[in-house]
Design a protein around this motif. Structure first.
Motif, PDB file in Angstrom:
ATOM      1  N   GLU A 226       0.855  -1.190   0.000  1.00 28.74           N
ATOM      2  CA  GLU A 226       0.000   0.000   0.000  1.00 28.74           C
ATOM      3  C   GLU A 226       0.886   1.234   0.000  1.00 28.74           C
ATOM      4  OE1 GLU A 226      -2.769  -0.023   3.185  1.00 28.74           O
ATOM      5  OE2 GLU A 226      -3.718  -1.919   2.606  1.00 28.74           O
ATOM      6  N   ILE A 227       0.693   2.076  -1.012  1.00 29.99           N
ATOM      7  CA  ILE A 227       1.489   3.297  -1.130  1.00 29.99           C
ATOM      8  C   ILE A 227       0.549   4.494  -1.101  1.00 29.99           C
ATOM      9  CG2 ILE A 227       3.206   4.541  -2.489  1.00 29.99           C
ATOM     10  CD1 ILE A 227       3.876   1.885  -3.868  1.00 29.99           C
ATOM     11  N   PRO A 228       0.661   5.365  -0.120  1.00 28.14           N
ATOM     12  CA  PRO A 228      -0.220   6.540  -0.055  1.00 28.14           C
ATOM     13  C   PRO A 228      -0.170   7.352  -1.354  1.00 28.14           C
ATOM     14  CG  PRO A 228       1.040   6.323   1.970  1.00 28.14           C
ATOM     15  CD  PRO A 228       1.602   5.318   1.011  1.00 28.14           C
ATOM     16  N   GLY A 229      -1.341   7.668  -1.880  1.00 25.50           N
ATOM     17  CA  GLY A 229      -1.420   8.478  -3.089  1.00 25.50           C
ATOM     18  C   GLY A 229      -1.303   7.708  -4.389  1.00 25.50           C
ATOM     19  N   ILE A 230      -1.049   6.420  -4.310  1.00 26.64           N
ATOM     20  CA  ILE A 230      -0.916   5.597  -5.513  1.00 26.64           C
ATOM     21  C   ILE A 230      -2.088   4.630  -5.587  1.00 26.64           C
ATOM     22  CG2 ILE A 230       0.503   3.909  -6.757  1.00 26.64           C
ATOM     23  CD1 ILE A 230       1.795   6.632  -6.615  1.00 26.64           C
ATOM     24  N   ASP A 231      -2.784   4.639  -6.737  1.00 25.82           N
ATOM     25  CA  ASP A 231      -3.907   3.730  -6.919  1.00 25.82           C
ATOM     26  C   ASP A 231      -3.432   2.281  -6.828  1.00 25.82           C
ATOM     27  OD1 ASP A 231      -5.839   2.033  -8.818  1.00 25.82           O
ATOM     28  OD2 ASP A 231      -6.939   3.799  -8.124  1.00 25.82           O
ATOM     29  N   LYS A 232      -4.220   1.462  -6.161  1.00 26.44           N
ATOM     30  CA  LYS A 232      -3.828   0.066  -5.934  1.00 26.44           C
ATOM     31  C   LYS A 232      -3.569  -0.688  -7.235  1.00 26.44           C
ATOM     32  CE  LYS A 232      -5.017  -3.835  -2.958  1.00 26.44           C
ATOM     33  NZ  LYS A 232      -5.987  -4.370  -1.968  1.00 26.44           N
ATOM     34  N   SER A 233      -4.311  -0.328  -8.298  1.00 24.87           N
ATOM     35  CA  SER A 233      -4.152  -1.018  -9.579  1.00 24.87           C
ATOM     36  C   SER A 233      -2.792  -0.743 -10.217  1.00 24.87           C
ATOM     37  CB  SER A 233      -5.258  -0.600 -10.548  1.00 24.87           C
ATOM     38  OG  SER A 233      -5.155   0.786 -10.859  1.00 24.87           O
ATOM     39  N   ALA A 234      -2.126   0.315  -9.789  1.00 26.87           N
ATOM     40  CA  ALA A 234      -0.810   0.656 -10.334  1.00 26.87           C
ATOM     41  C   ALA A 234       0.323  -0.053  -9.611  1.00 26.87           C
ATOM     42  CB  ALA A 234      -0.590   2.163 -10.274  1.00 26.87           C
ATOM     43  N   ILE A 235       0.004  -0.700  -8.483  1.00 26.96           N
ATOM     44  CA  ILE A 235       1.033  -1.419  -7.720  1.00 26.96           C
ATOM     45  C   ILE A 235       1.103  -2.850  -8.237  1.00 26.96           C
ATOM     46  CG2 ILE A 235       1.778  -2.109  -5.420  1.00 26.96           C
ATOM     47  CD1 ILE A 235       0.134   0.226  -4.303  1.00 26.96           C
ATOM     48  N   GLN A 236       2.083  -3.101  -9.107  1.00 31.54           N
ATOM     49  CA  GLN A 236       2.159  -4.378  -9.822  1.00 31.54           C
ATOM     50  C   GLN A 236       3.534  -5.025  -9.606  1.00 31.54           C
ATOM     51  OE1 GLN A 236       1.071  -3.695 -13.942  1.00 31.54           O
ATOM     52  NE2 GLN A 236      -0.826  -2.657 -13.388  1.00 31.54           N
ATOM     53  N   PRO A 237       3.653  -5.922  -8.632  1.00 41.04           N
ATOM     54  CA  PRO A 237       4.938  -6.560  -8.338  1.00 41.04           C
ATOM     55  C   PRO A 237       5.456  -7.407  -9.503  1.00 41.04           C
ATOM     56  CG  PRO A 237       3.377  -6.863  -6.536  1.00 41.04           C
ATOM     57  CD  PRO A 237       2.600  -6.324  -7.691  1.00 41.04           C
ATOM     58  N   VAL A 238       6.730  -7.234  -9.797  1.00 45.06           N
ATOM     59  CA  VAL A 238       7.375  -8.043 -10.839  1.00 45.06           C
ATOM     60  C   VAL A 238       8.705  -8.595 -10.289  1.00 45.06           C
ATOM     61  CG1 VAL A 238       6.266  -7.313 -12.982  1.00 45.06           C
ATOM     62  CG2 VAL A 238       7.904  -5.786 -11.924  1.00 45.06           C
ATOM     63  N   GLY A 239       9.814  -7.889 -10.514  1.00 46.82           N
ATOM     64  CA  GLY A 239      11.106  -8.406 -10.088  1.00 46.82           C
ATOM     65  C   GLY A 239      11.265  -8.516  -8.582  1.00 46.82           C
ATOM     66  N   VAL A 240      11.990  -9.551  -8.143  1.00 53.25           N
ATOM     67  CA  VAL A 240      12.268  -9.788  -6.718  1.00 53.25           C
ATOM     68  C   VAL A 240      13.760 -10.069  -6.557  1.00 53.25           C
ATOM     69  CG1 VAL A 240      11.821 -11.250  -4.714  1.00 53.25           C
ATOM     70  CG2 VAL A 240       9.963 -10.753  -6.331  1.00 53.25           C
ATOM     71  N   ALA A 241      14.386  -9.390  -5.604  1.00 52.04           N
ATOM     72  CA  ALA A 241      15.792  -9.664  -5.277  1.00 52.04           C
ATOM     73  C   ALA A 241      15.920  -9.850  -3.777  1.00 52.04           C
ATOM     74  CB  ALA A 241      16.684  -8.514  -5.748  1.00 52.04           C
ATOM     75  N   ILE A 242      16.525 -10.970  -3.360  1.00 50.70           N
ATOM     76  CA  ILE A 242      16.728 -11.289  -1.943  1.00 50.70           C
ATOM     77  C   ILE A 242      18.230 -11.366  -1.691  1.00 50.70           C
ATOM     78  CG2 ILE A 242      16.244 -12.916  -0.074  1.00 50.70           C
ATOM     79  CD1 ILE A 242      13.852 -13.920  -1.759  1.00 50.70           C
ATOM     80  N   ASN A 243      18.709 -10.702  -0.649  1.00 52.87           N
ATOM     81  CA  ASN A 243      20.152 -10.695  -0.410  1.00 52.87           C
ATOM     82  C   ASN A 243      20.651 -12.060   0.067  1.00 52.87           C
ATOM     83  OD1 ASN A 243      19.298 -10.788   2.261  1.00 52.87           O
ATOM     84  ND2 ASN A 243      20.315  -8.901   2.898  1.00 52.87           N
ATOM     85  N   ARG A 244      21.977 -12.223   0.036  1.00 53.83           N
ATOM     86  CA  ARG A 244      22.569 -13.522   0.373  1.00 53.83           C
ATOM     87  C   ARG A 244      22.333 -13.905   1.825  1.00 53.83           C
ATOM     88  NH1 ARG A 244      26.570 -11.622  -3.398  1.00 53.83           N
ATOM     89  NH2 ARG A 244      27.746 -10.578  -1.729  1.00 53.83           N
ATOM     90  N   ALA A 245      22.210 -12.922   2.711  1.00 51.93           N
ATOM     91  CA  ALA A 245      21.931 -13.211   4.125  1.00 51.93           C
ATOM     92  C   ALA A 245      20.507 -13.697   4.327  1.00 51.93           C
ATOM     93  CB  ALA A 245      22.182 -11.961   4.968  1.00 51.93           C
ATOM     94  N   GLY A 246      19.644 -13.440   3.344  1.00 56.79           N
ATOM     95  CA  GLY A 246      18.266 -13.902   3.425  1.00 56.79           C
ATOM     96  C   GLY A 246      17.385 -13.098   4.343  1.00 56.79           C
ATOM     97  N   ASP A 247      17.823 -11.898   4.721  1.00 57.03           N
ATOM     98  CA  ASP A 247      17.021 -11.105   5.662  1.00 57.03           C
ATOM     99  C   ASP A 247      16.421  -9.841   5.048  1.00 57.03           C
ATOM    100  OD1 ASP A 247      19.312  -9.613   5.366  1.00 57.03           O
ATOM    101  OD2 ASP A 247      19.841  -9.577   7.489  1.00 57.03           O
ATOM    102  N   LYS A 248      16.763  -9.545   3.802  1.00 58.56           N
ATOM    103  CA  LYS A 248      16.245  -8.346   3.163  1.00 58.56           C
ATOM    104  C   LYS A 248      15.862  -8.648   1.715  1.00 58.56           C
ATOM    105  CE  LYS A 248      16.831  -4.828   5.044  1.00 58.56           C
ATOM    106  NZ  LYS A 248      16.052  -4.206   6.135  1.00 58.56           N
ATOM    107  N   ALA A 249      14.690  -8.150   1.317  1.00 53.41           N
ATOM    108  CA  ALA A 249      14.228  -8.357  -0.053  1.00 53.41           C
ATOM    109  C   ALA A 249      13.777  -7.032  -0.644  1.00 53.41           C
ATOM    110  CB  ALA A 249      13.085  -9.370  -0.091  1.00 53.41           C
ATOM    111  N   PHE A 250      13.900  -6.943  -1.957  1.00 50.00           N
ATOM    112  CA  PHE A 250      13.437  -5.769  -2.691  1.00 50.00           C
ATOM    113  C   PHE A 250      12.498  -6.248  -3.790  1.00 50.00           C
ATOM    114  CE2 PHE A 250      17.395  -4.670  -0.728  1.00 50.00           C
ATOM    115  CZ  PHE A 250      17.260  -3.341  -0.341  1.00 50.00           C
TER     116      PHE A 250
END
Length: 332
Positions: A226-250
């Protein structure tokens, strides 16, 4: 203490302190970006953030994968229906690998011997022997396969099917589907965690990331944005990157022009970072200090300082950048 000795002692302390403030120089690296509309691979210097080369390749290049020894780049030339091989030292195309129609994303086995290719137009995952450049098998999956993620131990492949809305678990010993997990609408990327216990599947239209237990093959958590001011239909997850430690994702959020910073242990969204328009995919620098995103509509690459969680640079590249891969320059 005599003044001369005192001055020398103070100077020594100050000099030592200054040395501690000087950051260590990371190994030089390069960033490779596929530009769909220019039919090029853009090469960016990882230190200066300058585009140093534009290499002409096949029609509509999309997915990129490095060879096991990091000396070659595999390029999915979508409208040529082949995988091209780019020698990173000579910057020349040196061969091709077979593929089904419209290859998109790829995954290389940990031993570097097999390449698994999602072919959107024939609903297959093509398995190719890299050394012999021969097809081993075509595995039928759901409609419009897009993403392919391989487990760290090389035993499992997850293929996502955009229209079927499923993540297919493929046993790589027998090359057969053993499980199908229903996820939200239009799944894109499948990314295993470094320990192999989970696979994260982004759903573009559903607006979520499904966290799937790799052993149980069941969804254990759904990450929503949920992003304030951004319509929900525009929030479209695609790429995922997880660090080697496994504790942070983008997670790249498409038309929202944001990437989400996620605590990979609690699944809590910590922050949203504003990047370019229509962000597609992302990749860490080899030392994971930086993150690079491809922004398809603004035709640029955003550079994120991972520690500060701040965008520090925007790099103009070719039209419609799609995939990004980083690589140390040790091959030189």
């Amino acid at each position: 203490m005599p003044k001369t000795i005192f001055r020398k002692a103070v100077s020594g302390v100050l000099f030592s302190s200054m040395l501690l403030l000087i950051p260590t120089v990371a190994e030089p690296f390069e960033v490779y970006v596929s530009s769909e509309k220019d039919n090029t691979i853009e090469v960016i210097d990882g230190e200066t953030f300058k585009v140093t080369d534009k290499i002409a390749v096949g029609e509509r290049p999309r997915g990129l994968t490095l060879s096991q020894d990091k000396t070659k780049l595999y390029i999915a030339a979508g409208e040529d229906d082949i995988i091209q091989i780019l020698d990173l030292k000579t910057r020349k195309l040196v061969g091709t690998l077979p593929s089904g129609p419209d290859p998109e994303l790829m995954a290389l086995s940990p031993n570097g011997q097999r390449l698994y290719i999602a072919n959107e137009d024939d609903n297959m995952v093509t398995v190719v022997n890299v050394q012999s450049a021969q097809k081993i098998k075509e595995i039928p999956v759901g409609i419009e396969p897009e993403g392919v993620g391989i487990s760290p131990d090389g035993k499992w492949l997850v293929s996502t099917s955009e229209t079927t809305n499923m993540a297919h678990f493929i046993d790589l010993e027998n090359l057969d589907i053993v499980s199908n997990v229903l996820v939200d609408s239009r799944p894109r990327v499948a990314q295993f965690t470094p320990d192999g216990r989970q696979v994260w599947v982004s759903s573009e239209i559903g607006g979520t990331v499904s966290v799937i237990d790799s052993e149980l093959r069941k969804i254990v958590h759904v990450i929503r944005f949920e992003i304030p001011g951004i319509d929900k239909s525009a929030i479209q997850p695609v790429g995922v990157a997880i660090n080697r430690a496994g504790d942070k994702a983008f997670v790249a959020l498409g038309p929202a022009a944001r990437i989400a910073v996620v605590d990979a242990l609690t699944f809590k969204v910590e922050k949203y970072l504003l990047v370019g328009q229509r962000v597609w995919n992302l990749d860490f620098s080899p030392d994971e200090r930086l993150l690079f995103t491809t922004n398809g509509v603004s035709s640029d690459v955003s550079v994120v300082d991972v520690d500060k969680l701040k965008v520090i640079k925007t790099i103009k590249v070719g039209r419609s950048p799609w995939a990004v891969v980083t690589n140390s320059r040790s091959y030189h």
